[in-house]
Design an enzyme around this catalytic site. Structure first.
Site, PDB file in Angstrom:
ATOM      1  N   HIS A   1       0.821  -1.211   0.000  1.00 17.67           N
ATOM      2  CA  HIS A   1       0.000   0.000   0.000  1.00 17.67           C
ATOM      3  C   HIS A   1       0.857   1.264   0.000  1.00 17.67           C
ATOM      4  O   HIS A   1       0.348   2.366   0.194  1.00 17.67           O
ATOM      5  CB  HIS A   1      -0.908  -0.042   1.245  1.00 17.67           C
ATOM      6  CG  HIS A   1      -2.044   0.919   1.221  1.00 17.67           C
ATOM      7  ND1 HIS A   1      -2.209   1.920   2.158  1.00 17.67           N
ATOM      8  CD2 HIS A   1      -3.093   1.033   0.378  1.00 17.67           C
ATOM      9  CE1 HIS A   1      -3.295   2.602   1.893  1.00 17.67           C
ATOM     10  NE2 HIS A   1      -3.859   2.099   0.827  1.00 17.67           N
TER      11      HIS A   1
ATOM     12  N   LYS B   1       3.261   4.450  -1.165  1.00  8.39           N
ATOM     13  CA  LYS B   1       3.347   5.437  -2.242  1.00  8.39           C
ATOM     14  C   LYS B   1       4.694   6.115  -2.103  1.00  8.39           C
ATOM     15  O   LYS B   1       4.972   6.750  -1.075  1.00  8.39           O
ATOM     16  CB  LYS B   1       2.228   6.477  -2.147  1.00  8.39           C
ATOM     17  CG  LYS B   1       0.827   5.929  -2.391  1.00  8.39           C
ATOM     18  CD  LYS B   1       0.170   5.485  -1.130  1.00  8.39           C
ATOM     19  CE  LYS B   1      -1.267   5.041  -1.390  1.00  8.39           C
ATOM     20  NZ  LYS B   1      -1.843   4.352  -0.231  1.00  8.39           N
TER      21      LYS B   1
ATOM     22  N   ASP C   1      16.978  10.548  -8.258  1.00  6.03           N
ATOM     23  CA  ASP C   1      18.429  10.760  -8.149  1.00  6.03           C
ATOM     24  C   ASP C   1      18.954  10.518  -6.742  1.00  6.03           C
ATOM     25  O   ASP C   1      20.061  10.964  -6.406  1.00  6.03           O
ATOM     26  CB  ASP C   1      18.813  12.172  -8.609  1.00  6.03           C
ATOM     27  CG  ASP C   1      18.632  12.361 -10.110  1.00  6.03           C
ATOM     28  OD1 ASP C   1      18.534  11.344 -10.824  1.00  6.03           O
ATOM     29  OD2 ASP C   1      18.595  13.518 -10.564  1.00  6.03           O
TER      30      ASP C   1
ATOM     31  N   HIS D   1      -8.807  11.293   2.470  1.00  8.53           N
ATOM     32  CA  HIS D   1      -7.893  10.156   2.316  1.00  8.53           C
ATOM     33  C   HIS D   1      -6.551  10.418   2.993  1.00  8.53           C
ATOM     34  O   HIS D   1      -5.652   9.580   2.946  1.00  8.53           O
ATOM     35  CB  HIS D   1      -7.682   9.868   0.821  1.00  8.53           C
ATOM     36  CG  HIS D   1      -7.107   8.534   0.525  1.00  8.53           C
ATOM     37  ND1 HIS D   1      -5.931   8.368  -0.167  1.00  8.53           N
ATOM     38  CD2 HIS D   1      -7.534   7.283   0.836  1.00  8.53           C
ATOM     39  CE1 HIS D   1      -5.669   7.081  -0.285  1.00  8.53           C
ATOM     40  NE2 HIS D   1      -6.616   6.397   0.317  1.00  8.53           N
TER      41      HIS D   1
ATOM     42  N   LYS E   1      -3.857  10.629   5.874  1.00  8.12           N
ATOM     43  CA  LYS E   1      -3.624   9.826   7.079  1.00  8.12           C
ATOM     44  C   LYS E   1      -2.623  10.562   7.973  1.00  8.12           C
ATOM     45  O   LYS E   1      -1.424  10.616   7.663  1.00  8.12           O
ATOM     46  CB  LYS E   1      -3.080   8.441   6.726  1.00  8.12           C
ATOM     47  CG  LYS E   1      -3.958   7.656   5.720  1.00  8.12           C
ATOM     48  CD  LYS E   1      -3.404   7.745   4.347  1.00  8.12           C
ATOM     49  CE  LYS E   1      -4.052   6.896   3.291  1.00  8.12           C
ATOM     50  NZ  LYS E   1      -5.140   6.079   3.453  1.00  8.12           N
TER      51      LYS E   1
ATOM     52  N   ASP F   1       0.260  16.163  21.112  1.00  9.83           N
ATOM     53  CA  ASP F   1       0.896  17.130  22.027  1.00  9.83           C
ATOM     54  C   ASP F   1       1.991  17.994  21.411  1.00  9.83           C
ATOM     55  O   ASP F   1       2.878  18.466  22.123  1.00  9.83           O
ATOM     56  CB  ASP F   1       1.515  16.380  23.225  1.00  9.83           C
ATOM     57  CG  ASP F   1       0.467  15.713  24.087  1.00  9.83           C
ATOM     58  OD1 ASP F   1      -0.715  16.072  23.970  1.00  9.83           O
ATOM     59  OD2 ASP F   1       0.845  14.825  24.875  1.00  9.83           O
TER      60      ASP F   1
END
Length: 472
Positions: free
Chosen positions: A216, A218, A223, A390, A392, A397
């Site tokens: 999952h 991404k 370089d 979408h 996350k 604190d």
């Protein structure tokens, strides 16, 4: 009549033989869910268990992942050593870092540049611009890659980079990007781009045990000096349905942290190809690029524990004032619920920002089944109205934050290969808090008295979906 008797006999054989195996191999919540399914429909339940039941990768693959991670850590150490730091002072701060290092196997590194991008078009434009300026190598790893407008733009940029002599390598999840693999993948390969599916599915000779156990992540590394990660896939923001616009969050990174993201790509590349890439090409000497201290935290079934789950639960127990979470899917297990409850009893304010509408019907129903329990704990729940949230994120604190690819559900904790960034600096964490506040401004709160007065059929359906929560 004879067939009916034989079928009934076969159902009881399945119950007698399979249920003890499940009880032995699973923790009670998951075991009870599987036992309920198989007891109700033994043959259908057995088929589902064969396809979806195993929640671990093969031991050989886990061992190979661990070996590759250790080898890459040794390769990076001489160059990263001077940037490695204990990000926070005091016993509590050092304890947090020690826990995250033990669980994620990567240290915090200083002198990074961190840019937050909350617009899909801008994120894709920046990625394409950096690909167009690449000189040595471009590495991409994505769960979903579609042959839509955004997918074609990124594909064309990679092909052009390959034509300029840049070494381009692409990994895409075999399930999440299955349509792309059947369409434009051949164009990339024809141009000389090295491209492989991750965890390909074969029901008869599976390379892993559970076909919905996915990569999952991404990730873009250019370089060895510029990297991107976050929740954004290579897909238009109206992916899946024209009625919901996806709201994602990506990070553009420079500095020593890029070496850690590159190491994740190289590990996953080796797992799919058995090929080791040229280290000098992939790991140029890192240079200071900013003031932020960051730590990469990979997670998934290649680790021996649900390491991200362990980290989040531990951080909730250490929270003192405020916790804010944004996620599209929130399905907590008992230990996460207990950590939230204990935090509330200590007076910690806990805010959940979740999408009002979802693309996953069953998951959304199971998620809603927890709202009443959470509201009784005085957890503040806000529903985002401008599309599918979408992004996350987790902030605690102003001393700890997580941003990345992982949802707050059992699938992300136990089944999927994920990666998140840990943020330690107050100014950097404030950027995430400001982004969370933007989401809150487009959300409305739900209250216990209103939520408890919904119709019987809604609550009944959600209760049934909750029985499947340990399997979602």
């Amino acid at each position: 009549m004879q067939f009916s008797v034989l079928y009934l006999f076969a159902e009881w054989i399945v119950r007698i033989l399979v249920i003890p195996v499940i009880a032995y191999r699973y923790r009670p919540p998951s075991a009870l869910a599987w036992i309920a399914v198989i007891s109700f429909q033994p043959m259908i339940g057995l088929a589902l268990y064969i396809i979806f039941g195993e929640n671990r990768l093969p031991r050989r693959r886990i061992a190979e992942h661990a070996r590759r991670r250790r080898a890459l850590q040794l390769d990076m150490w001489p160059m990263l050593q001077k940037y490695c730091v204990d990000p926070q002072s005091g016993i509590d701060g050092q304890s947090k870092h020690q826990l995250s290092v033990q669980l994620g196997e990567m240290p915090a590194v200083a002198n990074n540049d961190f840019q937050l991008i909350d617009d899909t078009s801008e994120a894709i434009d920046r990625i394409i611009q950096d690909i167009n300026e690449a000189k040595v190598c471009v590495h991409l790893l994505f769960y979903i890659w579609r042959d839509d407008e955004i997918g074609r733009r990124v594909t064309d940029a990679i092909i052009e980079a390959e034509k300029r002599g840049v070494e381009c390598r692409v990994l895409v999840d075999a399930v999440g990007s299955r349509r792309f693999l059947k369409s434009r993948a051949k164009d990339l390969q024809a141009a000389g781009v090295e491209m492989f599916p991750i965890l390909p599915v074969n029901l008869f000779r599976r390379r892993f045990h559970r076909i919905d156990m996915r990569n999952h992540r991404k990730l873009v590394v250019i370089d060895g000096k510029i990297a991107y990660t976050g929740s954004q896939n290579i897909v238009n923001p109206d992916y899946g349905t024209k009625k919901l616009i996806w709201h994602d969050l990506m990070m553009r990174l420079q500095g020593p942290i890029v070496m850690q993201l590159q190491a994740v790509f190289l590990t996953d590349w080796y797992a799919e190809t058995n090929a080791e890439l040229e280290k000098a090409e992939c790991f140029p000497t890192p240079e200071a690029a900013g003031e932020e201290t960051l730590q990469l935290f990979p997670s998934g079934p290649t680790y021996h524990t649900m390491n991200l789950h362990r980290l989040i639960v531990a951080m909730l127990y250490q929270a003192r004032k405020k916790v804010t979470i944004t996620t599209p899917y929130f399905i907590p297990d008992e230990s996460l619920l207990q950590a939230i409850e204990v935090a509330r009893l200590r007076g910690v304010q806990i805010i959940l920002v979740l999408p009002e509408k979802s693309d996953q019907i069953l998951v959304s129903a199971a998620q809603r089944s927890f709202y009443g329990q959470l509201l009784e704990m005085d957890v503040e729940i806000y529903l985002f109205t401008k599309g599918l949230l979408h992004s996350k994120t987790l902030t605690i604190d102003k001393t700890f934050a997580l941003v990345g690819t992982s949802n707050m559900d059992i699938r992300s904790f136990a089944l999927n290969l994920e990666m998140n960034l840990i943020l330690f600096d107050e100014e950097t964490i404030q950027k995430i808090s400001d982004q969370q506040q933007k989401y809150l401004e487009s959300a409305y709160p739900i209250h216990l008295n209103h939520w408890g007065n919904r119709g019987f059929f809604k609550t009944f359906g959600e209760a049934i979906a909750r029985l499947m929560a340990p399997l979602l």
